[in-house]
Design a protein around this motif. Structure first.
Motif, PDB file in Angstrom:
ATOM      1  N   THR A 276       5.909  30.872  43.806  1.00 37.54           N
ATOM      2  CA  THR A 276       6.765  31.307  44.906  1.00 37.54           C
ATOM      3  C   THR A 276       6.286  32.651  45.444  1.00 37.54           C
ATOM      4  OG1 THR A 276       8.265  32.515  43.440  1.00 37.54           O
ATOM      5  CG2 THR A 276       8.749  30.170  43.817  1.00 37.54           C
ATOM      6  N   HIS A 277       6.836  33.047  46.571  1.00 39.77           N
ATOM      7  CA  HIS A 277       6.594  34.415  47.055  1.00 39.77           C
ATOM      8  C   HIS A 277       7.811  34.888  47.852  1.00 39.77           C
ATOM      9  CE1 HIS A 277       5.352  32.244  50.760  1.00 39.77           C
ATOM     10  NE2 HIS A 277       5.741  33.361  51.381  1.00 39.77           N
ATOM     11  N   PRO A 278       8.124  36.203  47.771  1.00 40.05           N
ATOM     12  CA  PRO A 278       9.279  36.751  48.496  1.00 40.05           C
ATOM     13  C   PRO A 278       8.939  37.001  49.957  1.00 40.05           C
ATOM     14  CG  PRO A 278       8.209  38.486  47.251  1.00 40.05           C
ATOM     15  CD  PRO A 278       7.467  37.214  46.926  1.00 40.05           C
ATOM     16  N   VAL A 279       9.968  37.005  50.800  1.00 39.59           N
ATOM     17  CA  VAL A 279       9.803  37.254  52.229  1.00 39.59           C
ATOM     18  C   VAL A 279      10.860  38.263  52.667  1.00 39.59           C
ATOM     19  CG1 VAL A 279       9.860  36.249  54.548  1.00 39.59           C
ATOM     20  CG2 VAL A 279       8.927  34.921  52.641  1.00 39.59           C
ATOM     21  N   GLY A 280      10.446  39.240  53.476  1.00 42.28           N
ATOM     22  CA  GLY A 280      11.415  40.170  54.036  1.00 42.28           C
ATOM     23  C   GLY A 280      11.534  41.455  53.236  1.00 42.28           C
ATOM     24  N   ALA A 281      12.553  42.219  53.580  1.00 39.21           N
ATOM     25  CA  ALA A 281      12.771  43.530  52.968  1.00 39.21           C
ATOM     26  C   ALA A 281      12.966  43.387  51.464  1.00 39.21           C
ATOM     27  CB  ALA A 281      13.987  44.208  53.594  1.00 39.21           C
ATOM     28  N   PRO A 282      12.237  44.182  50.668  1.00 37.92           N
ATOM     29  CA  PRO A 282      12.360  44.075  49.206  1.00 37.92           C
ATOM     30  C   PRO A 282      13.780  44.263  48.690  1.00 37.92           C
ATOM     31  CG  PRO A 282      10.421  45.352  49.783  1.00 37.92           C
ATOM     32  CD  PRO A 282      11.175  45.122  51.061  1.00 37.92           C
ATOM     33  N   LEU A 283      14.583  45.064  49.383  1.00 40.61           N
ATOM     34  CA  LEU A 283      15.950  45.281  48.933  1.00 40.61           C
ATOM     35  C   LEU A 283      16.756  43.983  48.971  1.00 40.61           C
ATOM     36  CD1 LEU A 283      17.978  47.416  47.955  1.00 40.61           C
ATOM     37  CD2 LEU A 283      18.632  47.773  50.336  1.00 40.61           C
ATOM     38  N   LEU A 284      16.381  43.087  49.894  1.00 42.47           N
ATOM     39  CA  LEU A 284      17.062  41.801  49.995  1.00 42.47           C
ATOM     40  C   LEU A 284      16.366  40.710  49.196  1.00 42.47           C
ATOM     41  CD1 LEU A 284      17.892  41.802  53.827  1.00 42.47           C
ATOM     42  CD2 LEU A 284      19.405  42.410  51.938  1.00 42.47           C
ATOM     43  N   SER A 285      15.042  40.648  49.309  1.00 42.05           N
ATOM     44  CA  SER A 285      14.287  39.576  48.659  1.00 42.05           C
ATOM     45  C   SER A 285      13.937  39.877  47.208  1.00 42.05           C
ATOM     46  CB  SER A 285      12.993  39.308  49.433  1.00 42.05           C
ATOM     47  OG  SER A 285      12.103  40.418  49.320  1.00 42.05           O
ATOM     48  N   GLY A 286      13.937  41.153  46.874  1.00 43.21           N
ATOM     49  CA  GLY A 286      13.501  41.570  45.544  1.00 43.21           C
ATOM     50  C   GLY A 286      12.061  42.021  45.518  1.00 43.21           C
ATOM     51  N   GLY A 287      11.281  41.593  46.520  1.00 47.22           N
ATOM     52  CA  GLY A 287       9.882  42.006  46.596  1.00 47.22           C
ATOM     53  C   GLY A 287       9.113  41.648  45.348  1.00 47.22           C
ATOM     54  N   ALA A 288       8.192  42.532  44.980  1.00 47.85           N
ATOM     55  CA  ALA A 288       7.353  42.296  43.799  1.00 47.85           C
ATOM     56  C   ALA A 288       8.148  42.320  42.504  1.00 47.85           C
ATOM     57  CB  ALA A 288       6.244  43.351  43.741  1.00 47.85           C
ATOM     58  N   THR A 289       9.325  42.902  42.535  1.00 41.21           N
ATOM     59  CA  THR A 289      10.163  42.955  41.332  1.00 41.21           C
ATOM     60  C   THR A 289      10.676  41.577  40.948  1.00 41.21           C
ATOM     61  OG1 THR A 289      10.873  45.187  41.918  1.00 41.21           O
ATOM     62  CG2 THR A 289      12.230  44.000  40.323  1.00 41.21           C
ATOM     63  N   GLY A 290      10.918  40.736  41.956  1.00 42.45           N
ATOM     64  CA  GLY A 290      11.531  39.440  41.714  1.00 42.45           C
ATOM     65  C   GLY A 290      13.010  39.482  42.061  1.00 42.45           C
ATOM     66  N   PRO A 291      13.743  38.408  41.818  1.00 37.09           N
ATOM     67  CA  PRO A 291      15.159  38.353  42.183  1.00 37.09           C
ATOM     68  C   PRO A 291      15.996  39.498  41.622  1.00 37.09           C
ATOM     69  CG  PRO A 291      14.376  36.173  41.595  1.00 37.09           C
ATOM     70  CD  PRO A 291      13.258  37.122  41.274  1.00 37.09           C
ATOM     71  N   GLU A 292      15.603  40.059  40.478  1.00 39.73           N
ATOM     72  CA  GLU A 292      16.378  41.166  39.906  1.00 39.73           C
ATOM     73  C   GLU A 292      16.290  42.432  40.756  1.00 39.73           C
ATOM     74  OE1 GLU A 292      15.213  41.814  35.896  1.00 39.73           O
ATOM     75  OE2 GLU A 292      15.945  39.876  35.184  1.00 39.73           O
ATOM     76  N   GLY A 293      15.346  42.470  41.702  1.00 41.04           N
ATOM     77  CA  GLY A 293      15.241  43.617  42.592  1.00 41.04           C
ATOM     78  C   GLY A 293      16.014  43.445  43.874  1.00 41.04           C
ATOM     79  N   SER A 294      16.723  42.333  44.027  1.00 40.52           N
ATOM     80  CA  SER A 294      17.514  42.057  45.226  1.00 40.52           C
ATOM     81  C   SER A 294      18.964  42.465  45.005  1.00 40.52           C
ATOM     82  CB  SER A 294      17.448  40.562  45.557  1.00 40.52           C
ATOM     83  OG  SER A 294      18.419  40.209  46.529  1.00 40.52           O
ATOM     84  N   ILE A 295      19.584  42.980  46.052  1.00 40.95           N
ATOM     85  CA  ILE A 295      20.991  43.343  45.938  1.00 40.95           C
ATOM     86  C   ILE A 295      21.857  42.099  45.717  1.00 40.95           C
ATOM     87  CG2 ILE A 295      20.798  45.467  47.289  1.00 40.95           C
ATOM     88  CD1 ILE A 295      21.929  43.924  49.688  1.00 40.95           C
ATOM     89  N   PHE A 296      21.330  40.929  46.055  1.00 44.52           N
ATOM     90  CA  PHE A 296      22.076  39.692  45.815  1.00 44.52           C
ATOM     91  C   PHE A 296      22.210  39.397  44.324  1.00 44.52           C
ATOM     92  CE2 PHE A 296      20.531  38.830  50.202  1.00 44.52           C
ATOM     93  CZ  PHE A 296      21.776  38.652  50.803  1.00 44.52           C
ATOM     94  N   CYS A 297      21.439  40.087  43.493  1.00 45.08           N
ATOM     95  CA  CYS A 297      21.551  39.918  42.043  1.00 45.08           C
ATOM     96  C   CYS A 297      22.933  40.322  41.545  1.00 45.08           C
ATOM     97  CB  CYS A 297      20.466  40.737  41.342  1.00 45.08           C
ATOM     98  SG  CYS A 297      20.429  40.540  39.549  1.00 45.08           S
ATOM     99  N   LEU A 298      23.594  41.201  42.295  1.00 49.61           N
ATOM    100  CA  LEU A 298      24.920  41.655  41.880  1.00 49.61           C
ATOM    101  C   LEU A 298      25.957  40.537  41.949  1.00 49.61           C
ATOM    102  CD1 LEU A 298      24.985  45.161  43.617  1.00 49.61           C
ATOM    103  CD2 LEU A 298      24.493  44.638  41.221  1.00 49.61           C
TER     104      LEU A 298
END
Length: 345
Positions: A276-298
């Motif tokens: 897979t690969h993330p798309v968009g702003a890392p704060l939303l997608s998680g970026g290179a961090t993965g889903p744990e880097g997304s605010i949706f993780c909350l």
């Protein structure tokens, strides 16, 4: 937990630096435990490298199922040995450090199911928001079942090690030491509650900070890791054991790394099912961090708090009831300690 008998206070004044009314002081206990743990980890990791059972991690080489299992299992063995030693030094039952309680297998299985659902929900949110794209499958035929099974021991070992390291002896002993803050707070709070939750915040901050060494980790990822740690602490508080958290932790990481093929705090594993690969702003997608880097993780983390609150309430096994010495310590210390002006032998 059985009552801890106060030690004799008629002792040399220097002894009080090391011993309180209920044995070895928490700070010295943690220092001894840390030294033992580091020594054992050095010995185990050296043995694994010398025997080439665990290869060096490089950009070109990521660990496989066997090396992950050996690394994490020996790390768990190290903290388990330290915990056994310290329980005997301090004359406390081993079960109070998180691996006791009833229904161990069922609680861990419940945690596994809950963890898989939680990480699936997070990935589903990212996929349907266009923040995560599935590129292709990486495993086919017999390799699917083979690697899905081969990875299970390694991720169970990760759950065991990280939960027992952060929320086992460390959490209990910090709570024991920090219970002394209770008299400084208004409202006459229970020392057990005060000690536990201050320790939980400290441990969770450390849990998040440790993840900062991972490549690709982000500030949002560190915050989510700390928040997840608080969720694990809440399950420990309600059930008196780590088994639910161990199952959830293992399943969450397994789902990310093996099933969905996303980064886990910046780390990618070989032999995963999807790419897979993330798309968009890392704060939303998680970026290179993965889903744990997304605010949706909350979102899944908050839902997990609700699940714990509704399904993991076992008052007879709650963490507070395993720590009676903390509730009595502040009440009896003034009686057991001699006045400051009283000479001691």
């Amino acid at each position: 937990m059985s009552e801890i008998i106060p030690i004799d206070q008629e002792q040399h004044p220097l002894s009080r630096i090391f011993f309180g009314p209920f044995g070895l002081r928490a700070g010295w206990s943690l220092l001894i435990a840390l030294i033992l743990f580091l020594a054992l980890m050095w010995g185990f990791s050296s043995a694994l490298r010398i025997t080439h059972l665990v290869p060096a991690h490089t950009v070109e080489h990521t660990p496989g199922p066997l090396s992950v299992f050996l690394s994490e299992a020996t790390a768990f063995l190290a903290i388990a040995i330290v915990t056994v030693i310290m329980s005997r030094v301090e004359h406390r039952p081993l079960a109070v450090y998180g691996l006791g309680g009833s229904r161990k297998a069922s609680r861990m299985l419940y945690g596994v199911v809950t963890g898989l659902i939680a990480i699936s929900l997070l990935v589903f949110i990212l996929l349907n928001s266009g923040l995560l794209i599935i590129d292709q499958r990486l495993l086919f035929g017999s390799e699917v079942a083979r690697y899905l099974l081969l990875w299970i021991p390694g991720f169970l070992a990760i759950g065991l090690f990280e939960e027992y390291l952060f929320r086992g002896y460390l959490q209990y002993t910090l709570a024991r030491g920090l219970s002394g803050v209770a008299p400084l707070l208004p409202g006459d709070p229970d020392p057990r509650t005060v000690g536990f939750w201050i320790a939980a915040v400290v441990v969770s901050f450390g849990f998040g900070a440790v993840h900062g060494s991972n490549p690709g980790e982000s500030p949002a990822g560190l915050i989510c890791a700390g928040a997840a740690s608080l969720v694990f602490c809440f399950s420990l508080w309600r059930t008196g054991s780590l088994w639910w958290a161990i199952g959830l932790h293992a399943a969450w990481d397994y789902g990310q790394s093996v099933l969905f093929g996303v980064s886990d705090s910046g780390a990618l594993f070989d032999h995963r099912l999807l790419q897979t690969h993330p798309v968009g702003a890392p704060l939303l997608s998680g970026g290179a961090t993965g889903p744990e880097g997304s605010i949706f993780c909350l979102i899944p983390l908050l839902l997990l708090v609700a699940v714990i609150h509704l399904s993991q309430r076992r008052p007879e096994e709650s963490y507070a009831l395993q720590m009676p010495a903390l509730s009595h310590q502040l009440e009896t210390t003034a009686e057991t300690l001699p006045p400051a002006s009283t000479p001691t032998s």
